[in-house]
Motif scaffolding. Sequence first.
Motif, PDB file in Angstrom:
ATOM      1  N   UNK A 178       0.802  -1.226   0.000  1.00 36.03           N
ATOM      2  CA  UNK A 178       0.000   0.000   0.000  1.00 36.03           C
ATOM      3  C   UNK A 178       0.836   1.279   0.000  1.00 36.03           C
ATOM      4  N   UNK A 179       2.099   1.204   0.393  1.00 35.55           N
ATOM      5  CA  UNK A 179       2.884   2.420   0.578  1.00 35.55           C
ATOM      6  C   UNK A 179       3.459   2.975  -0.712  1.00 35.55           C
ATOM      7  N   UNK A 180       3.450   4.294  -0.842  1.00 38.49           N
ATOM      8  CA  UNK A 180       4.196   4.977  -1.900  1.00 38.49           C
ATOM      9  C   UNK A 180       5.603   5.300  -1.402  1.00 38.49           C
ATOM     10  N   UNK A 181       5.646   5.677  -0.128  1.00 36.12           N
ATOM     11  CA  UNK A 181       6.912   6.035   0.505  1.00 36.12           C
ATOM     12  C   UNK A 181       6.875   5.570   1.946  1.00 36.12           C
ATOM     13  N   UNK A 182       8.056   5.349   2.525  1.00 39.35           N
ATOM     14  CA  UNK A 182       8.135   4.821   3.881  1.00 39.35           C
ATOM     15  C   UNK A 182       9.177   5.574   4.689  1.00 39.35           C
ATOM     16  N   UNK A 183       8.920   5.641   5.991  1.00 41.38           N
ATOM     17  CA  UNK A 183       9.970   6.051   6.910  1.00 41.38           C
ATOM     18  C   UNK A 183      10.110   4.937   7.945  1.00 41.38           C
ATOM     19  N   UNK A 184      11.333   4.694   8.364  1.00 45.88           N
ATOM     20  CA  UNK A 184      11.597   3.688   9.389  1.00 45.88           C
ATOM     21  C   UNK A 184      12.096   4.396  10.637  1.00 45.88           C
ATOM     22  N   UNK A 185      11.351   4.229  11.722  1.00 40.69           N
ATOM     23  CA  UNK A 185      11.732   4.798  13.009  1.00 40.69           C
ATOM     24  C   UNK A 185      12.499   3.767  13.823  1.00 40.69           C
ATOM     25  N   UNK A 186      13.543   4.234  14.512  1.00 39.59           N
ATOM     26  CA  UNK A 186      14.286   3.368  15.409  1.00 39.59           C
ATOM     27  C   UNK A 186      14.698   4.196  16.620  1.00 39.59           C
ATOM     28  N   UNK A 187      14.127   3.850  17.778  1.00 37.57           N
ATOM     29  CA  UNK A 187      14.409   4.562  19.024  1.00 37.57           C
ATOM     30  C   UNK A 187      14.187   6.069  18.890  1.00 37.57           C
ATOM     31  N   UNK A 188      13.092   6.421  18.228  1.00 33.47           N
ATOM     32  CA  UNK A 188      12.691   7.820  18.134  1.00 33.47           C
ATOM     33  C   UNK A 188      13.424   8.643  17.106  1.00 33.47           C
ATOM     34  N   UNK A 189      14.173   7.986  16.219  1.00 34.36           N
ATOM     35  CA  UNK A 189      14.928   8.670  15.172  1.00 34.36           C
ATOM     36  C   UNK A 189      14.568   8.041  13.825  1.00 34.36           C
ATOM     37  N   UNK A 190      14.437   8.857  12.790  1.00 37.79           N
ATOM     38  CA  UNK A 190      14.209   8.326  11.449  1.00 37.79           C
ATOM     39  C   UNK A 190      15.537   7.857  10.883  1.00 37.79           C
ATOM     40  N   UNK A 191      15.658   6.556  10.625  1.00 42.09           N
ATOM     41  CA  UNK A 191      16.896   6.011  10.079  1.00 42.09           C
ATOM     42  C   UNK A 191      16.810   5.791   8.574  1.00 42.09           C
ATOM     43  N   UNK A 192      15.607   5.857   8.014  1.00 42.79           N
ATOM     44  CA  UNK A 192      15.446   5.718   6.565  1.00 42.79           C
ATOM     45  C   UNK A 192      14.169   6.411   6.132  1.00 42.79           C
ATOM     46  N   UNK A 193      14.223   7.030   4.975  1.00 39.51           N
ATOM     47  CA  UNK A 193      13.080   7.747   4.407  1.00 39.51           C
ATOM     48  C   UNK A 193      13.204   7.662   2.900  1.00 39.51           C
ATOM     49  N   UNK A 194      12.297   6.922   2.268  1.00 38.01           N
ATOM     50  CA  UNK A 194      12.416   6.779   0.825  1.00 38.01           C
ATOM     51  C   UNK A 194      11.251   6.034   0.224  1.00 38.01           C
ATOM     52  N   UNK A 195      11.341   5.779  -1.066  1.00 37.68           N
ATOM     53  CA  UNK A 195      10.325   5.001  -1.759  1.00 37.68           C
ATOM     54  C   UNK A 195      10.429   3.546  -1.348  1.00 37.68           C
ATOM     55  N   UNK A 196       9.456   2.752  -1.773  1.00 37.08           N
ATOM     56  CA  UNK A 196       9.485   1.323  -1.467  1.00 37.08           C
ATOM     57  C   UNK A 196      10.765   0.677  -1.992  1.00 37.08           C
ATOM     58  N   UNK A 197      11.136   1.016  -3.221  1.00 41.55           N
ATOM     59  CA  UNK A 197      12.327   0.422  -3.816  1.00 41.55           C
ATOM     60  C   UNK A 197      13.579   0.845  -3.069  1.00 41.55           C
ATOM     61  N   UNK A 198      13.632   2.108  -2.661  1.00 40.44           N
ATOM     62  CA  UNK A 198      14.809   2.590  -1.932  1.00 40.44           C
ATOM     63  C   UNK A 198      14.950   1.903  -0.584  1.00 40.44           C
ATOM     64  N   UNK A 199      13.824   1.720   0.099  1.00 44.29           N
ATOM     65  CA  UNK A 199      13.872   1.032   1.389  1.00 44.29           C
ATOM     66  C   UNK A 199      14.264  -0.428   1.190  1.00 44.29           C
ATOM     67  N   UNK A 200      13.672  -1.071   0.202  1.00 40.34           N
ATOM     68  CA  UNK A 200      13.932  -2.490  -0.040  1.00 40.34           C
ATOM     69  C   UNK A 200      15.403  -2.749  -0.382  1.00 40.34           C
TER      70      UNK A 200
END
Length: 278
Positions: free
Chosen positions: A218-240
Amino acid sequence: MTPSSEAPTQARGSAISVRDLRVSYGEREILHGISFDVCAGETLVILGGSGSGKSTLLRTLVGLERPTSGEIWLGGKNMATITPKELNDLRKTIGMSFQGSALFGSMTVGENVSLPLREHSPLDASTIEIMVRLKLDQVGLAGYENYMPAQLSGGMKKRAAVARAMSMDPQILFFDEPSAGLDPIIAAGIDELILKLKKAFGMTCVVVTHELPSAFLIGDRMILLDRGVIVANGTKDEIQSSTQPRVRQFLDRIAEPELEDELSYLQMLIGDESVVRK
């Protein structure tokens, strides 16, 4: 940082702009100065493990928590500084589908869906009845307005909760773990519903989940939170395709290593801070 109410920093074309957001419970800071934008019409998925801060972030975005500092721009207003009345008005432009559906057990499905309209709109009873039927039809629950929540399956309750969230025709729709607790087939149906609603109405959606198949569908873009910090922010392909260790650990389901001492923990955090944010 002191939140500003003077000049909006909402990015052009964004439905939501978050700037240096910090949220604390007492002396414990949960979100550590995060910034990101949600583009109008896109679905942003917020990923993260337990304790990462994603639920706190969602609660803050919908106005259930007040930021300790920073800015949240939505509809040209900074949610960190607006008055309670302005916040209530702003909430009428967003919809929220809660993790446990949060339907009122003493009300029928139709009464649950109509509640926001009866409380916050000038529509008469007959018009509200028509609106309820339309919303239930949109989520695949046509004819269920007189059922009680206890008579519905888990997936049907989720759909009813989405219908209620959509009752005021919101500009932004928030989902908290929409497929949590559902079997894979029913969960896939909820994912398809989110995709259908976005296509039909061009809604901006923010989805908090830890379900990776759902997120990548369902996502166009994702952010990954880890201990209150964004460690990744990108499209599905970029995250994958990311090689960042914390991203790979989350995506590949690698267990947390045992830490020998506090120094090891600090070294791990320093390694996280070296992430190149997209």
